[in-house]
Motif scaffolding. Structure first.
Motif, PDB file in Angstrom:
ATOM      1  N   ARG A  91       0.858  -1.191   0.000  1.00  0.00           N
ATOM      2  CA  ARG A  91       0.000   0.000   0.000  1.00  0.00           C
ATOM      3  C   ARG A  91       0.894   1.242   0.000  1.00  0.00           C
ATOM      4  O   ARG A  91       1.219   1.798   1.046  1.00  0.00           O
ATOM      5  N   PRO A  92       1.303   1.697  -1.173  1.00  0.00           N
ATOM      6  CA  PRO A  92       2.145   2.899  -1.254  1.00  0.00           C
ATOM      7  C   PRO A  92       1.419   4.121  -0.695  1.00  0.00           C
ATOM      8  O   PRO A  92       0.236   4.330  -0.971  1.00  0.00           O
ATOM      9  N   ASP A  93       2.122   4.903   0.091  1.00  0.00           N
ATOM     10  CA  ASP A  93       1.594   6.151   0.628  1.00  0.00           C
ATOM     11  C   ASP A  93       2.382   7.314   0.028  1.00  0.00           C
ATOM     12  O   ASP A  93       3.437   7.125  -0.582  1.00  0.00           O
ATOM     13  N   ASN A  94       1.860   8.514   0.201  1.00  0.00           N
ATOM     14  CA  ASN A  94       2.568   9.723  -0.241  1.00  0.00           C
ATOM     15  C   ASN A  94       2.926   9.684  -1.728  1.00  0.00           C
ATOM     16  O   ASN A  94       4.029  10.043  -2.132  1.00  0.00           O
ATOM     17  N   VAL A  95       1.968   9.210  -2.545  1.00  0.00           N
ATOM     18  CA  VAL A  95       2.154   9.214  -3.993  1.00  0.00           C
ATOM     19  C   VAL A  95       1.066  10.067  -4.623  1.00  0.00           C
ATOM     20  O   VAL A  95      -0.004  10.259  -4.053  1.00  0.00           O
ATOM     21  N   ASP A 101      -4.370  -0.607  -2.172  1.00  0.00           N
ATOM     22  CA  ASP A 101      -4.010  -1.499  -1.067  1.00  0.00           C
ATOM     23  C   ASP A 101      -4.130  -2.906  -1.630  1.00  0.00           C
ATOM     24  O   ASP A 101      -5.214  -3.487  -1.681  1.00  0.00           O
ATOM     25  N   THR A 102      -3.004  -3.469  -2.083  1.00  0.00           N
ATOM     26  CA  THR A 102      -3.024  -4.678  -2.905  1.00  0.00           C
ATOM     27  C   THR A 102      -2.523  -5.904  -2.158  1.00  0.00           C
ATOM     28  O   THR A 102      -1.393  -5.929  -1.672  1.00  0.00           O
ATOM     29  N   PHE A 103      -3.369  -6.923  -2.105  1.00  0.00           N
ATOM     30  CA  PHE A 103      -2.991  -8.227  -1.559  1.00  0.00           C
ATOM     31  C   PHE A 103      -2.371  -9.062  -2.667  1.00  0.00           C
ATOM     32  O   PHE A 103      -2.936  -9.168  -3.761  1.00  0.00           O
ATOM     33  N   PHE A 104      -1.214  -9.665  -2.401  1.00  0.00           N
ATOM     34  CA  PHE A 104      -0.565 -10.568  -3.342  1.00  0.00           C
ATOM     35  C   PHE A 104      -0.732 -12.003  -2.842  1.00  0.00           C
ATOM     36  O   PHE A 104      -0.500 -12.286  -1.664  1.00  0.00           O
ATOM     37  N   PHE A 105      -1.119 -12.895  -3.756  1.00  0.00           N
ATOM     38  CA  PHE A 105      -1.258 -14.316  -3.436  1.00  0.00           C
ATOM     39  C   PHE A 105      -0.412 -15.136  -4.401  1.00  0.00           C
ATOM     40  O   PHE A 105      -0.151 -14.707  -5.536  1.00  0.00           O
ATOM     41  N   LEU A 106      -0.006 -16.324  -3.945  1.00  0.00           N
ATOM     42  CA  LEU A 106       0.660 -17.301  -4.794  1.00  0.00           C
ATOM     43  C   LEU A 106      -0.304 -18.439  -5.093  1.00  0.00           C
ATOM     44  O   LEU A 106      -1.181 -18.745  -4.289  1.00  0.00           O
ATOM     45  N   ALA A 107      -0.116 -19.077  -6.242  1.00  0.00           N
ATOM     46  CA  ALA A 107      -0.880 -20.276  -6.574  1.00  0.00           C
ATOM     47  C   ALA A 107      -0.108 -21.080  -7.602  1.00  0.00           C
ATOM     48  O   ALA A 107       0.579 -20.502  -8.460  1.00  0.00           O
ATOM     49  N   PRO A 108      -0.202 -22.414  -7.550  1.00  0.00           N
ATOM     50  CA  PRO A 108       0.445 -23.228  -8.583  1.00  0.00           C
ATOM     51  C   PRO A 108      -0.379 -23.208  -9.863  1.00  0.00           C
ATOM     52  O   PRO A 108      -1.610 -23.097  -9.829  1.00  0.00           O
TER      53      PRO A 108
END
Length: 211
Positions: A91-95, A101-108
C-alpha cells in the motif's frame, strides 16, 4: 471513498514449475493508455468488487476471490480459490497517483495446459516467463515495471519451484508495505522493510518507477 483512501485490490502470482529450469510466472502487459502503470508488466489482478465480498468474512478473503476472478477475466486461466497462499500486501503512501491497497497471493499453475487469452482493454498480452528473465528484460529496457513488481520478481527469483515459494511465504509475515524515501550520503532511496523476505529492499529514487 475519498481521494486519499487506498483502493482495495488483489494480485495473483501463478507459478508454473518446470523439470529442469526455473519456474515460470504468469504476467500481463498493461495497455499504454491506462492512467496507472500504463505499458508495465504486472501480475494479473485488479480492484476488489462488491461481488467478491459474497461469502467472504474478511478483506483478505474478498481479495483472494478478486485475485482469482481477475486472473480468469484477464488471461482465461482458472485457479482454484483454495490453492491461494498469502504472499504480500503493498500500500504505497505519499504518492500522487491513485493509491491501491493490494494483496498478493501465490498459486500453482493448473496441471493441464491452458491457452492464454488476454482480455482486450485490460492487457496487451499474457505470457509465461521466469522471474530472472523478466528482470533481465526490465534491466535492458525491453520492458517496464513499477517498484513493487520489481521487488516481488527479485523475491520470486530465489525459488526453484512453487513449493519453495509457498514455504518462504508461510515463513514470513504479511504486513502492509508502504515504501518510504530515505537519504544516504546525498542519495535518495525508495526503501521497504528488511524482515519480509525481500532480497533487495531499496532502489535509487531516480530509477524507481512508481506510477
Amino acid at each position: 471513498m475519498s481521494d486519499s483512501e487506498a483502493i482495495p485490490a488483489a494480485t495473483l502470482v501463478v507459478i508454473r514449475d518446470r523439470a529442469s529450469a526455473p519456474p515460470e510466472l504468469l504476467m500481463v502487459e498493461r495497455p499504454r493508455t491506462m492512467a496507472f502503470a500504463g505499458g508495465a508488466m504486472v501480475f494479473p489482478g485488479g480492484r476488489i468488487d462488491a461481488a467478491d465480498w459474497e461469502g467472504a468474512s474478511s478483506l483478505e478473503q474478498a481479495a483472494a476471490r478478486a485475485a482469482v476472478r481477475e486472473t480468469l477475466e484477464e488471461t482465461g486461466l482458472e485457479i482454484a480459490l483454495e490453492a491461494l497462499v498469502p504472499f504480500a500486501r503493498w500500500r504505497p503512501d505519499n504518492v500522487r497517483h491513485r493509491r491501491f491497497d493490494t494483496f498478493f497471493f501465490l498459486a500453482p499453475a493448473p496441471r493441464d495446459e491452458v491457452e492464454l487469452t488476454p482480455q482486450p482493454g485490460e492487457c496487451e498480452r499474457a505470457l509465461w516467463i521466469g522471474a530472472g528473465a523478466m528482470l533481465a528484460e526490465i534491466a535492458a529496457g525491453a520492458a517496464s515495471a513499477i517498484f513493487p513488481t520489481v521487488r516481488n520478481l527479485e523475491r520470486l527469483a530465489q525459488f526453484a519451484g512453487f513449493a519453495e515459494a509457498r514455504d518462504h511465504a508461510l515463513a514470513h509475515p504479511v504486513e502492509i508495505i508502504s515504501p518510504w524515501v530515505e537519504e544516504r550520503d546525498g542519495t535518495r532511496w525508495l526503501t521497504i522493510p528488511a524482515h519480509l523476505g525481500y532480497p533487495v529492499t531499496s532502489e535509487r529514487l531516480e530509477t524507481a518507477l512508481r506510477t
